[in-house]
Design a protein around this motif. Structure first.
Motif, mmCIF file in Angstrom:
data_model
loop_
_atom_site.group_PDB
_atom_site.id
_atom_site.type_symbol
_atom_site.label_atom_id
_atom_site.label_comp_id
_atom_site.label_asym_id
_atom_site.label_seq_id
_atom_site.Cartn_x
_atom_site.Cartn_y
_atom_site.Cartn_z
ATOM 1 N N LEU A 288 4.288 -8.192 17.242
ATOM 2 C CA LEU A 288 5.416 -7.787 16.414
ATOM 3 C C LEU A 288 4.889 -7.481 15.020
ATOM 4 O O LEU A 288 4.155 -8.273 14.437
ATOM 5 C CB LEU A 288 6.458 -8.908 16.353
ATOM 6 N N SER A 289 5.248 -6.313 14.483
ATOM 7 C CA SER A 289 4.782 -5.927 13.154
ATOM 8 C C SER A 289 5.909 -5.226 12.404
ATOM 9 O O SER A 289 6.733 -4.527 12.995
ATOM 10 C CB SER A 289 3.561 -5.010 13.243
ATOM 11 N N GLY A 290 5.936 -5.424 11.102
ATOM 12 C CA GLY A 290 6.927 -4.787 10.249
ATOM 13 C C GLY A 290 6.414 -4.697 8.836
ATOM 14 O O GLY A 290 5.627 -5.542 8.390
ATOM 15 N N GLY A 291 6.843 -3.659 8.125
ATOM 16 C CA GLY A 291 6.327 -3.492 6.779
ATOM 17 C C GLY A 291 7.210 -2.641 5.901
ATOM 18 O O GLY A 291 8.194 -2.031 6.353
ATOM 19 N N ALA A 292 6.851 -2.605 4.617
ATOM 20 C CA ALA A 292 7.520 -1.791 3.617
ATOM 21 C C ALA A 292 6.487 -0.867 2.982
ATOM 22 O O ALA A 292 5.368 -1.313 2.656
ATOM 23 C CB ALA A 292 8.189 -2.673 2.565
ATOM 24 N N PHE A 293 6.857 0.391 2.799
ATOM 25 C CA PHE A 293 5.929 1.409 2.299
ATOM 26 C C PHE A 293 6.579 2.214 1.181
ATOM 27 O O PHE A 293 7.794 2.177 0.990
ATOM 28 C CB PHE A 293 5.512 2.346 3.434
ATOM 29 N N ASN A 294 5.730 2.987 0.484
ATOM 30 C CA ASN A 294 6.237 3.837 -0.586
ATOM 31 C C ASN A 294 7.184 4.913 -0.066
ATOM 32 O O ASN A 294 8.085 5.350 -0.766
ATOM 33 C CB ASN A 294 5.085 4.503 -1.337
ATOM 34 N N GLY A 295 6.921 5.392 1.163
ATOM 35 C CA GLY A 295 7.754 6.456 1.708
ATOM 36 C C GLY A 295 7.362 7.832 1.236
ATOM 37 O O GLY A 295 8.147 8.785 1.352
ATOM 38 N N ARG A 296 6.151 7.988 0.723
ATOM 39 C CA ARG A 296 5.677 9.280 0.235
ATOM 40 C C ARG A 296 4.578 9.875 1.101
ATOM 41 O O ARG A 296 4.186 11.013 0.906
ATOM 42 C CB ARG A 296 5.158 9.139 -1.199
ATOM 43 N N GLY A 297 4.045 9.100 2.044
ATOM 44 C CA GLY A 297 2.943 9.583 2.858
ATOM 45 C C GLY A 297 1.604 9.184 2.275
ATOM 46 O O GLY A 297 1.511 8.536 1.221
ATOM 47 N N ALA A 298 0.522 9.577 2.971
ATOM 48 C CA ALA A 298 -0.832 9.179 2.565
ATOM 49 C C ALA A 298 -1.277 9.908 1.304
ATOM 50 O O ALA A 298 -0.873 11.042 1.032
ATOM 51 C CB ALA A 298 -1.809 9.464 3.704
ATOM 52 N N ASN A 299 -2.127 9.213 0.545
ATOM 53 C CA ASN A 299 -2.775 9.775 -0.644
ATOM 54 C C ASN A 299 -1.769 10.255 -1.689
ATOM 55 O O ASN A 299 -1.980 11.266 -2.360
ATOM 56 C CB ASN A 299 -3.718 10.924 -0.255
ATOM 57 N N ARG A 300 -0.648 9.527 -1.800
ATOM 58 C CA ARG A 300 0.368 9.841 -2.808
ATOM 59 C C ARG A 300 0.671 8.575 -3.594
ATOM 60 O O ARG A 300 0.806 7.501 -3.015
ATOM 61 C CB ARG A 300 1.646 10.356 -2.147
ATOM 62 N N LYS A 301 0.809 8.706 -4.893
ATOM 63 C CA LYS A 301 1.127 7.539 -5.727
ATOM 64 C C LYS A 301 2.478 7.683 -6.419
ATOM 65 O O LYS A 301 2.822 6.885 -7.291
ATOM 66 C CB LYS A 301 0.033 7.304 -6.762
ATOM 67 N N ASP A 302 3.254 8.706 -6.055
ATOM 68 C CA ASP A 302 4.554 8.909 -6.673
ATOM 69 C C ASP A 302 5.483 7.751 -6.343
ATOM 70 O O ASP A 302 5.543 7.313 -5.189
ATOM 71 C CB ASP A 302 5.203 10.203 -6.172
ATOM 72 N N PRO A 303 6.240 7.247 -7.294
ATOM 73 C CA PRO A 303 7.211 6.197 -6.984
ATOM 74 C C PRO A 303 8.389 6.765 -6.192
ATOM 75 O O PRO A 303 8.677 7.964 -6.252
ATOM 76 C CB PRO A 303 7.656 5.712 -8.368
ATOM 77 N N SER A 304 9.063 5.914 -5.441
ATOM 78 C CA SER A 304 10.233 6.336 -4.672
ATOM 79 C C SER A 304 11.426 5.468 -5.052
ATOM 80 O O SER A 304 11.270 4.388 -5.622
ATOM 81 C CB SER A 304 9.953 6.245 -3.171
ATOM 82 N N ARG A 305 12.622 5.933 -4.721
ATOM 83 C CA ARG A 305 13.826 5.212 -5.103
ATOM 84 C C ARG A 305 14.014 3.936 -4.290
ATOM 85 O O ARG A 305 14.631 2.985 -4.748
ATOM 86 C CB ARG A 305 15.045 6.125 -4.938
ATOM 87 N N SER A 306 13.519 3.922 -3.061
ATOM 88 C CA SER A 306 13.645 2.740 -2.210
ATOM 89 C C SER A 306 12.468 2.715 -1.253
ATOM 90 O O SER A 306 11.876 3.760 -0.967
ATOM 91 C CB SER A 306 14.972 2.764 -1.441
ATOM 92 N N PRO A 307 12.108 1.545 -0.726
ATOM 93 C CA PRO A 307 10.969 1.477 0.203
ATOM 94 C C PRO A 307 11.329 2.028 1.572
ATOM 95 O O PRO A 307 12.487 1.955 2.003
ATOM 96 C CB PRO A 307 10.658 -0.014 0.273
ATOM 97 N N LEU A 308 10.342 2.564 2.243
ATOM 98 C CA LEU A 308 10.489 2.933 3.647
ATOM 99 C C LEU A 308 10.209 1.696 4.479
ATOM 100 O O LEU A 308 9.180 1.047 4.305
ATOM 101 C CB LEU A 308 9.525 4.055 4.013
ATOM 102 N N LEU A 309 11.117 1.350 5.375
ATOM 103 C CA LEU A 309 10.974 0.169 6.221
ATOM 104 C C LEU A 309 10.661 0.601 7.640
ATOM 105 O O LEU A 309 11.289 1.524 8.171
ATOM 106 C CB LEU A 309 12.254 -0.664 6.205
ATOM 107 N N SER A 310 9.694 -0.060 8.257
ATOM 108 C CA SER A 310 9.278 0.321 9.611
ATOM 109 C C SER A 310 8.836 -0.918 10.375
ATOM 110 O O SER A 310 8.312 -1.872 9.788
ATOM 111 C CB SER A 310 8.131 1.335 9.555
#
Length: 300
Positions: free
Chosen positions: A181-203
């Motif tokens: 079982l695995s779960g995480g929170a991500f920037n939601g911008r994709g690889a090699n991106r440092k732009d901030p996002s309004r909310s985390p991507l949950l997966s």
């Protein structure tokens, strides 16, 4: 249905000159450093720790047929990757650095993983950095031992673009590999991106295997003596996202979207089967836009 491909032989891929220069300076600095300074590295890296350097070089040839213009053909490097991985502190800390030096150089993996002490047959891990987003089957398997040379169109269409992002993932796994079982929170911008996002991507993703632990690839080149069936499901959600979830969705506005997948992987006596179903929903100003797809592959 196609016969399974044997894994491509791995070769160490030489990094580009821009990578060689820092590596040369690092080696030179270590060679010229005082003995006292080098001794300070002792508590970090010891002879008992494991560090491996490998690579993957995949040349390819293509032929393009045109109706009005002359046909075209040529060779290119589909993948040229340098893989540096290892563990320190008695295996409690693992790391991986995986750059791709082909036509479009970029960093694929760059993470550090902390491993907890196993408790009641379960192991726990916490991984931080740029890594694979836990969601679908083909990102969980090594495609060097896949049924085809590339991932399925449906898998690439409904996963996060590129399958990787920067974030943190927690994992719980049975020591015998039958459950994960695995779960995480991500920037939601994709690889090699440092732009901030309004909310985390949950997966998240859960897998359960019957008959044995899951395979590392899609094929069954090891010829499993007993039937092994792995059932899995994954889900992903992002609110106020500017990321383009899949072709056909506009990326010039923030929208909410979520997707899910369920899949099956079976193998026995050299035969293998992989199947997955995907669905994705985008909330575009109160109007749901839906898409779904599937893939089925196998080999003997």
């Amino acid at each position: 249905m196609s016969a399974p491909r044997r894994p491509t032989a791995s070769h160490t891929a030489l990094p580009a000159p821009g990578v060689l220069a820092p590596a040369f300076l690092l080696v030179t600095a270590l060679f010229l450093a005082p003995a006292g300074a080098l001794a300070q590295l002792g508590p970090v890296v010891t002879p008992a720790d494991q560090v491996t350097i490998g690579g993957w070089l995949q040349p390819a040839w293509q032929y393009l047929a045109h109706d009005a213009d002359p046909d075209e053909q040529g060779f290119f490097l589909r993948r040229a990757r340098l893989d540096v991985a290892g563990s320190v502190f008695g295996g409690s800390v693992r790391f991986r650095l995986l750059p791709d030096l082909s036509a479009n150089p970029g960093l694929r993996d760059a993470w550090v993983e902390l491993r907890g002490t196993p408790v009641e047959g379960l192991s726990t891990r916490l991984r931080m950095g740029q890594q694979t987003v836990p969601f679908d089957l083909q990102r969980e398997r090594n495609m060097a031992a896949g049924h085809f040379g590339e991932r399925a169109i449906a898998a690439r269409r409904f996963e996060l673009s590129g399958g990787r992002d920067v974030g943190v993932v927690g994992m719980v796994q049975a020591l015998d590999g039958h459950f994960q079982l695995s779960g995480g929170a991500f920037n939601g911008r994709g690889a090699n991106r440092k732009d901030p996002s309004r909310s985390p991507l949950l997966s998240g993703r859960a897998s359960f295997s019957l008959g044995g632990p899951p395979a590392s690839g899609e094929t069954d080149l090891a010829r499993s003596p007993d039937p092994v069936v792995t059932l899995s499901a994954g889900a992903m959600r992002h609110r106020e996202s500017f990321l383009r979830p899949r072709p056909g969705f506009a990326a010039d506005r923030a929208v909410d979207w979520h997707g899910w997948t369920t899949d099956l992987h079976a193998r026995w006596q050299g035969a293998s089967l992989a199947a997955a179903w995907f669905e994705q929903v985008l909330d575009a100003e109160g109007n749901d836009e839906r898409g779904d797809g599937f893939f089925l592959s196998g080999g003997i």
